[in-house]
Design a protein around this motif. Structure first.
Motif, PDB file in Angstrom:
ATOM      1  N   GLY A  25      -3.647  -5.044   3.720  1.00  0.00           N
ATOM      2  CA  GLY A  25      -2.454  -4.737   4.497  1.00  0.00           C
ATOM      3  C   GLY A  25      -1.979  -3.307   4.465  1.00  0.00           C
ATOM      4  N   GLY A  26      -2.656  -2.442   3.763  1.00  0.00           N
ATOM      5  CA  GLY A  26      -2.216  -1.057   3.714  1.00  0.00           C
ATOM      6  C   GLY A  26      -2.505  -0.308   4.999  1.00  0.00           C
ATOM      7  N   GLY A  27      -2.150   0.978   5.002  1.00  0.00           N
ATOM      8  CA  GLY A  27      -2.420   1.796   6.175  1.00  0.00           C
ATOM      9  C   GLY A  27      -1.421   2.904   6.339  1.00  0.00           C
ATOM     10  N   LEU A  28      -1.348   3.411   7.557  1.00  0.00           N
ATOM     11  CA  LEU A  28      -0.462   4.522   7.904  1.00  0.00           C
ATOM     12  C   LEU A  28       0.730   3.990   8.692  1.00  0.00           C
ATOM     13  CD1 LEU A  28       0.132   7.596   8.219  1.00  0.00           C
ATOM     14  CD2 LEU A  28      -1.311   7.518  10.277  1.00  0.00           C
ATOM     15  N   VAL A  29       1.919   4.433   8.323  1.00  0.00           N
ATOM     16  CA  VAL A  29       3.129   4.022   9.016  1.00  0.00           C
ATOM     17  C   VAL A  29       4.064   5.219   9.123  1.00  0.00           C
ATOM     18  CG1 VAL A  29       4.274   3.236   6.910  1.00  0.00           C
ATOM     19  CG2 VAL A  29       4.951   2.262   9.114  1.00  0.00           C
ATOM     20  N   GLN A  30       4.869   5.258  10.180  1.00  0.00           N
ATOM     21  CA  GLN A  30       5.823   6.346  10.342  1.00  0.00           C
ATOM     22  C   GLN A  30       7.064   6.090   9.499  1.00  0.00           C
ATOM     23  OE1 GLN A  30       6.614   6.759  14.544  1.00  0.00           O
ATOM     24  NE2 GLN A  30       4.753   7.951  14.873  1.00  0.00           N
ATOM     25  N   LYS A  81      -0.935  -6.757  -9.496  1.00  0.00           N
ATOM     26  CA  LYS A  81      -1.223  -7.188 -10.865  1.00  0.00           C
ATOM     27  C   LYS A  81      -0.961  -8.681 -10.971  1.00  0.00           C
ATOM     28  CE  LYS A  81       0.247  -6.426 -15.640  1.00  0.00           C
ATOM     29  NZ  LYS A  81       1.246  -5.750 -16.503  1.00  0.00           N
ATOM     30  N   VAL A  82      -1.941  -9.405 -11.463  1.00  0.00           N
ATOM     31  CA  VAL A  82      -1.827 -10.848 -11.624  1.00  0.00           C
ATOM     32  C   VAL A  82      -1.782 -11.161 -13.113  1.00  0.00           C
ATOM     33  CG1 VAL A  82      -2.915 -13.067 -11.209  1.00  0.00           C
ATOM     34  CG2 VAL A  82      -3.066 -11.261  -9.475  1.00  0.00           C
ATOM     35  N   GLY A  83      -0.720 -11.807 -13.535  1.00  0.00           N
ATOM     36  CA  GLY A  83      -0.603 -12.128 -14.945  1.00  0.00           C
ATOM     37  C   GLY A  83      -0.440 -10.869 -15.785  1.00  0.00           C
ATOM     38  N   ARG A  84      -1.017 -10.901 -16.983  1.00  0.00           N
ATOM     39  CA  ARG A  84      -0.800  -9.801 -17.930  1.00  0.00           C
ATOM     40  C   ARG A  84      -1.550  -8.537 -17.558  1.00  0.00           C
ATOM     41  NH1 ARG A  84      -0.461 -11.514 -24.268  1.00  0.00           N
ATOM     42  NH2 ARG A  84       1.503 -12.623 -24.152  1.00  0.00           N
ATOM     43  N   ASP A  85      -2.814  -8.656 -17.173  1.00  0.00           N
ATOM     44  CA  ASP A  85      -3.598  -7.424 -17.005  1.00  0.00           C
ATOM     45  C   ASP A  85      -4.757  -7.576 -16.034  1.00  0.00           C
ATOM     46  OD1 ASP A  85      -5.334  -7.704 -20.224  1.00  0.00           O
ATOM     47  OD2 ASP A  85      -5.195  -9.026 -18.493  1.00  0.00           O
ATOM     48  N   ASN A  86      -4.584  -8.341 -14.983  1.00  0.00           N
ATOM     49  CA  ASN A  86      -5.614  -8.464 -13.950  1.00  0.00           C
ATOM     50  C   ASN A  86      -5.179  -7.674 -12.736  1.00  0.00           C
ATOM     51  OD1 ASN A  86      -7.288 -10.541 -15.357  1.00  0.00           O
ATOM     52  ND2 ASN A  86      -5.392 -11.704 -15.158  1.00  0.00           N
ATOM     53  N   TRP A  87      -5.902  -6.593 -12.485  1.00  0.00           N
ATOM     54  CA  TRP A  87      -5.509  -5.653 -11.442  1.00  0.00           C
ATOM     55  C   TRP A  87      -6.452  -5.715 -10.247  1.00  0.00           C
ATOM     56  CZ3 TRP A  87      -1.168  -2.607 -11.878  1.00  0.00           C
ATOM     57  CH2 TRP A  87      -0.598  -2.509 -13.143  1.00  0.00           C
ATOM     58  N   GLY A  88      -5.873  -5.451  -9.075  1.00  0.00           N
ATOM     59  CA  GLY A  88      -6.684  -5.268  -7.893  1.00  0.00           C
ATOM     60  C   GLY A  88      -7.235  -3.848  -7.847  1.00  0.00           C
ATOM     61  N   GLN A  89      -8.018  -3.589  -6.803  1.00  0.00           N
ATOM     62  CA  GLN A  89      -8.662  -2.283  -6.661  1.00  0.00           C
ATOM     63  C   GLN A  89      -7.692  -1.219  -6.168  1.00  0.00           C
ATOM     64  OE1 GLN A  89     -11.913  -1.450  -7.381  1.00  0.00           O
ATOM     65  NE2 GLN A  89     -12.034  -3.467  -8.314  1.00  0.00           N
ATOM     66  N   GLY A  90      -6.619  -1.638  -5.586  1.00  0.00           N
ATOM     67  CA  GLY A  90      -5.659  -0.699  -5.028  1.00  0.00           C
ATOM     68  C   GLY A  90      -5.847  -0.535  -3.539  1.00  0.00           C
ATOM     69  N   ILE A  91      -4.738  -0.252  -2.852  1.00  0.00           N
ATOM     70  CA  ILE A  91      -4.802  -0.086  -1.412  1.00  0.00           C
ATOM     71  C   ILE A  91      -3.880   1.067  -1.011  1.00  0.00           C
ATOM     72  CG2 ILE A  91      -2.969  -1.808  -0.989  1.00  0.00           C
ATOM     73  CD1 ILE A  91      -4.688  -2.711   1.436  1.00  0.00           C
ATOM     74  N   GLN A  92      -4.380   1.913  -0.124  1.00  0.00           N
ATOM     75  CA  GLN A  92      -3.635   3.112   0.256  1.00  0.00           C
ATOM     76  C   GLN A  92      -2.537   2.776   1.257  1.00  0.00           C
ATOM     77  OE1 GLN A  92      -4.071   6.453  -0.858  1.00  0.00           O
ATOM     78  NE2 GLN A  92      -2.135   6.725   0.247  1.00  0.00           N
ATOM     79  N   VAL A  93      -1.360   3.314   0.986  1.00  0.00           N
ATOM     80  CA  VAL A  93      -0.228   3.250   1.913  1.00  0.00           C
ATOM     81  C   VAL A  93       0.257   4.676   2.132  1.00  0.00           C
ATOM     82  CG1 VAL A  93       2.160   2.504   2.206  1.00  0.00           C
ATOM     83  CG2 VAL A  93       0.461   0.922   1.245  1.00  0.00           C
ATOM     84  N   THR A  94       0.302   5.090   3.385  1.00  0.00           N
ATOM     85  CA  THR A  94       0.731   6.444   3.732  1.00  0.00           C
ATOM     86  C   THR A  94       1.871   6.380   4.726  1.00  0.00           C
ATOM     87  OG1 THR A  94      -1.519   7.289   3.391  1.00  0.00           O
ATOM     88  CG2 THR A  94      -0.006   8.684   4.636  1.00  0.00           C
ATOM     89  N   VAL A  95       2.952   7.078   4.398  1.00  0.00           N
ATOM     90  CA  VAL A  95       4.113   7.142   5.288  1.00  0.00           C
ATOM     91  C   VAL A  95       4.241   8.584   5.772  1.00  0.00           C
ATOM     92  CG1 VAL A  95       6.568   6.686   5.570  1.00  0.00           C
ATOM     93  CG2 VAL A  95       5.221   5.365   3.908  1.00  0.00           C
TER      94      VAL A  95
END
Length: 112
Positions: free
Chosen positions: A8-13, A96-110
């Motif tokens: 769901g990330g991306g570029l937004v004004q 982050k899910v639970g104590r220490d399960n992380w996703g890869q990350g997703i870029q959000v640019t405004v």
């Protein structure tokens, strides 16, 4: 290995909206706190929001009133609805899910 899938990330004004999604497996989702963090260039990763498996929520002061976290059990997914976004919201957002399960990350640019 717990699967954590962000989208769901991306570029937004400035002033615009985005919705991030974070999906995981059903057995983990039902018992875990789901959280969002972000890391802007040159800065440390910071807390954004979390939601417990009972639906209690907490937000960083910087996003209160603009961001809303929610979860949908039928889809094993947590959401981060981001409204009235500002350039300072630009970052890589991590689920982050639970104590220490992380996703890869997703870029959000405004940016305009």
């Amino acid at each position: 290995q717990v699967q954590v899938a962000e989208s769901g990330g991306g570029l937004v004004q400035p002033g615009g909206s985005l919705r991030l999604s974070c999906a995981t497996t059903s057995d983990i989702f039902s018992t875990s706190i789901m959280g969002w963090y972000r890391q802007a260039p040159g800065k440390e990763r910071e807390f954004v929001a979390f939601i417990t498996n009972y639906g209690s929520t907490n937000y960083a002061d910087s996003v209160k009133g603009r961001f809303t976290i929610s979860r949908e059990a039928a889809k094993n997914t947590a959401y981060l609805q981001m409204d009235n976004m500002q350039p300072e919201d630009t970052a890589v957002y991590y689920c982050k899910v639970g104590r220490d399960n992380w996703g890869q990350g997703i870029q959000v640019t405004v940016s305009s």
